[in-house]
Design a protein around this motif. Structure first.
Motif, PDB file in Angstrom:
ATOM      1  N   GLY A 122       0.804  -1.217   0.000  1.00 54.81           N
ATOM      2  CA  GLY A 122       0.000   0.000   0.000  1.00 54.81           C
ATOM      3  C   GLY A 122       0.840   1.272   0.000  1.00 54.81           C
ATOM      4  O   GLY A 122       0.543   2.220  -0.728  1.00 54.81           O
ATOM      5  N   GLU A 123       1.892   1.298   0.804  1.00 54.15           N
ATOM      6  CA  GLU A 123       2.750   2.489   0.885  1.00 54.15           C
ATOM      7  C   GLU A 123       3.414   2.793  -0.450  1.00 54.15           C
ATOM      8  O   GLU A 123       3.422   3.942  -0.901  1.00 54.15           O
ATOM      9  N   TYR A 124       3.999   1.771  -1.062  1.00 56.72           N
ATOM     10  CA  TYR A 124       4.708   1.977  -2.321  1.00 56.72           C
ATOM     11  C   TYR A 124       3.737   2.391  -3.429  1.00 56.72           C
ATOM     12  O   TYR A 124       4.067   3.215  -4.268  1.00 56.72           O
ATOM     13  N   ALA A 125       2.523   1.836  -3.416  1.00 58.34           N
ATOM     14  CA  ALA A 125       1.526   2.220  -4.426  1.00 58.34           C
ATOM     15  C   ALA A 125       1.110   3.675  -4.232  1.00 58.34           C
ATOM     16  O   ALA A 125       1.083   4.457  -5.194  1.00 58.34           O
ATOM     17  N   ARG A 126       0.787   4.067  -2.993  1.00 60.71           N
ATOM     18  CA  ARG A 126       0.386   5.458  -2.729  1.00 60.71           C
ATOM     19  C   ARG A 126       1.503   6.441  -3.066  1.00 60.71           C
ATOM     20  O   ARG A 126       1.240   7.584  -3.422  1.00 60.71           O
ATOM     21  N   ALA A 127       2.755   5.974  -2.977  1.00 66.10           N
ATOM     22  CA  ALA A 127       3.900   6.831  -3.295  1.00 66.10           C
ATOM     23  C   ALA A 127       4.138   6.919  -4.804  1.00 66.10           C
ATOM     24  O   ALA A 127       4.951   7.726  -5.248  1.00 66.10           O
ATOM     25  N   GLY A 128       3.432   6.091  -5.589  1.00 62.93           N
ATOM     26  CA  GLY A 128       3.543   6.166  -7.046  1.00 62.93           C
ATOM     27  C   GLY A 128       4.668   5.351  -7.653  1.00 62.93           C
ATOM     28  O   GLY A 128       5.043   5.584  -8.808  1.00 62.93           O
ATOM     29  N   ILE A 129       5.212   4.385  -6.932  1.00 65.82           N
ATOM     30  CA  ILE A 129       6.281   3.535  -7.476  1.00 65.82           C
ATOM     31  C   ILE A 129       5.643   2.578  -8.488  1.00 65.82           C
ATOM     32  O   ILE A 129       4.737   1.826  -8.136  1.00 65.82           O
ATOM     33  N   PRO A 130       6.088   2.612  -9.742  1.00 62.76           N
ATOM     34  CA  PRO A 130       5.385   1.894 -10.812  1.00 62.76           C
ATOM     35  C   PRO A 130       5.326   0.368 -10.688  1.00 62.76           C
ATOM     36  O   PRO A 130       4.346  -0.232 -11.107  1.00 62.76           O
ATOM     37  N   HIS A 131       6.370  -0.261 -10.126  1.00 64.14           N
ATOM     38  CA  HIS A 131       6.407  -1.724 -10.085  1.00 64.14           C
ATOM     39  C   HIS A 131       6.883  -2.221  -8.720  1.00 64.14           C
ATOM     40  O   HIS A 131       7.784  -1.626  -8.120  1.00 64.14           O
ATOM     41  N   GLY A 153      -4.629   5.512 -11.829  1.00 65.88           N
ATOM     42  CA  GLY A 153      -5.931   6.098 -11.532  1.00 65.88           C
ATOM     43  C   GLY A 153      -6.380   5.796 -10.117  1.00 65.88           C
ATOM     44  O   GLY A 153      -6.910   6.650  -9.418  1.00 65.88           O
ATOM     45  N   ALA A 154      -6.152   4.567  -9.677  1.00 63.86           N
ATOM     46  CA  ALA A 154      -6.568   4.148  -8.335  1.00 63.86           C
ATOM     47  C   ALA A 154      -5.448   4.277  -7.311  1.00 63.86           C
ATOM     48  O   ALA A 154      -5.693   4.193  -6.111  1.00 63.86           O
ATOM     49  N   MET A 155      -4.211   4.468  -7.778  1.00 65.43           N
ATOM     50  CA  MET A 155      -3.019   4.471  -6.923  1.00 65.43           C
ATOM     51  C   MET A 155      -2.959   3.201  -6.076  1.00 65.43           C
ATOM     52  O   MET A 155      -2.666   3.222  -4.884  1.00 65.43           O
ATOM     53  N   LEU A 156      -3.254   2.080  -6.749  1.00 69.39           N
ATOM     54  CA  LEU A 156      -3.182   0.746  -6.149  1.00 69.39           C
ATOM     55  C   LEU A 156      -2.427  -0.158  -7.107  1.00 69.39           C
ATOM     56  O   LEU A 156      -2.438   0.064  -8.320  1.00 69.39           O
ATOM     57  N   TYR A 157      -1.825  -1.197  -6.552  1.00 69.39           N
ATOM     58  CA  TYR A 157      -1.158  -2.176  -7.405  1.00 69.39           C
ATOM     59  C   TYR A 157      -2.153  -3.208  -7.907  1.00 69.39           C
ATOM     60  O   TYR A 157      -3.024  -3.657  -7.168  1.00 69.39           O
ATOM     61  N   LYS A 158      -1.976  -3.582  -9.148  1.00 72.18           N
ATOM     62  CA  LYS A 158      -2.724  -4.681  -9.766  1.00 72.18           C
ATOM     63  C   LYS A 158      -1.744  -5.827  -9.955  1.00 72.18           C
ATOM     64  O   LYS A 158      -0.633  -5.626 -10.452  1.00 72.18           O
ATOM     65  N   HIS A 159      -2.175  -7.024  -9.574  1.00 72.51           N
ATOM     66  CA  HIS A 159      -1.330  -8.197  -9.740  1.00 72.51           C
ATOM     67  C   HIS A 159      -1.184  -8.494 -11.229  1.00 72.51           C
ATOM     68  O   HIS A 159      -2.174  -8.624 -11.940  1.00 72.51           O
ATOM     69  N   VAL A 160       0.052  -8.551 -11.710  1.00 65.58           N
ATOM     70  CA  VAL A 160       0.322  -8.830 -13.124  1.00 65.58           C
ATOM     71  C   VAL A 160       0.386 -10.336 -13.343  1.00 65.58           C
ATOM     72  O   VAL A 160      -0.301 -10.885 -14.194  1.00 65.58           O
ATOM     73  N   ASN A 161       1.248 -10.991 -12.563  1.00 62.97           N
ATOM     74  CA  ASN A 161       1.376 -12.441 -12.610  1.00 62.97           C
ATOM     75  C   ASN A 161       2.307 -12.903 -11.491  1.00 62.97           C
ATOM     76  O   ASN A 161       2.922 -12.075 -10.818  1.00 62.97           O
ATOM     77  N   THR A 162       2.383 -14.216 -11.330  1.00 55.70           N
ATOM     78  CA  THR A 162       3.333 -14.803 -10.391  1.00 55.70           C
ATOM     79  C   THR A 162       4.208 -15.763 -11.188  1.00 55.70           C
ATOM     80  O   THR A 162       3.695 -16.700 -11.809  1.00 55.70           O
TER      81      THR A 162
END
Length: 188
Positions: A122-131, A153-162
């Motif tokens: 959450g912290e890294y997403a709110r800070a705008g870190i892309p990956h 847009g949401a300032m949240l991370y979306k899971h790409v893959n594992t």
């Protein structure tokens, strides 16, 4: 703790803590396996960053266990396991900040599950870190890499893959730079 108080600390003290919303969080010493995995991940990312720069990508640097300033007020200063970031101005001793980071990697250890998979996510997403990558270990080294990409847009991370070591093969990642994950390089 304020940014000024943190910056006044001796380096041997500041290397042992993170500051989250102004509160000091002690960082336990990582295990040898954790350190080995971090060192190998940093080397893998750095090798691929150098290749990308050789093909014309902007200047990038890779470090591990380095201060990353998320914000000044309230102070949030993390020490990610690995960070890929835009080159900084060394002459002016520019501080590494969230806006410089392209990729942050955290290796999950016993006791860091919640911090790495929830708090820092959450912290890294709110800070705008892309990956953001969450890395898991097994008895032989890195076993899985969970990849997240920022939804601005949401300032949240979306899971790409594992990516799973058990799936065999050498996966290629396209973002933030082309990275080939050679599992053999990530074994102990």
């Amino acid at each position: 703790m304020t940014a000024e108080e943190y910056e006044a600390l001796p380096e041997d003290i500041s290397k042992m803590i993170e500051v989250v919303d102004g509160y000091v969080a002690f960082c336990e010493s990582p295990t040898r396996d954790h350190q080995r995995a971090v060192r190998r991940l940093a080397q893998l990312v750095e090798n691929n960053a150098r290749s990308a720069m050789g093909r014309g990508h902007d200047c990038m640097e890779v470090d591990f266990d380095v201060d990353l300033r998320i914000r000044d007020v309230p102070l949030c200063n993390r020490r990610p396991d690995v960070v890929l970031y835009k080159c900084l101005d060394r002459k002016n001793n520019e501080r590494l900040r969230a806006e410089h980071a392209l990729l942050v990697v955290e290796v999950v250890s016993p006791g860091s599950e919640t911090a790495d998979t929830t708090d820092k996510l959450g912290e890294y997403a709110r800070a705008g870190i892309p990956h953001y990558w969450i890395v898991r270990l097994d008895a032989t080294g890195v076993s899985a890499i969970e990849r997240y990409q920022l939804d601005r847009g949401a300032m949240l991370y979306k899971h790409v893959n594992t990516l799973m070591k058990d799936e065999r093969g050498v996966p290629d990642v396209g973002n933030p730079i082309p990275i080939t994950i050679d599992w053999a390089e990530l074994e102990y």
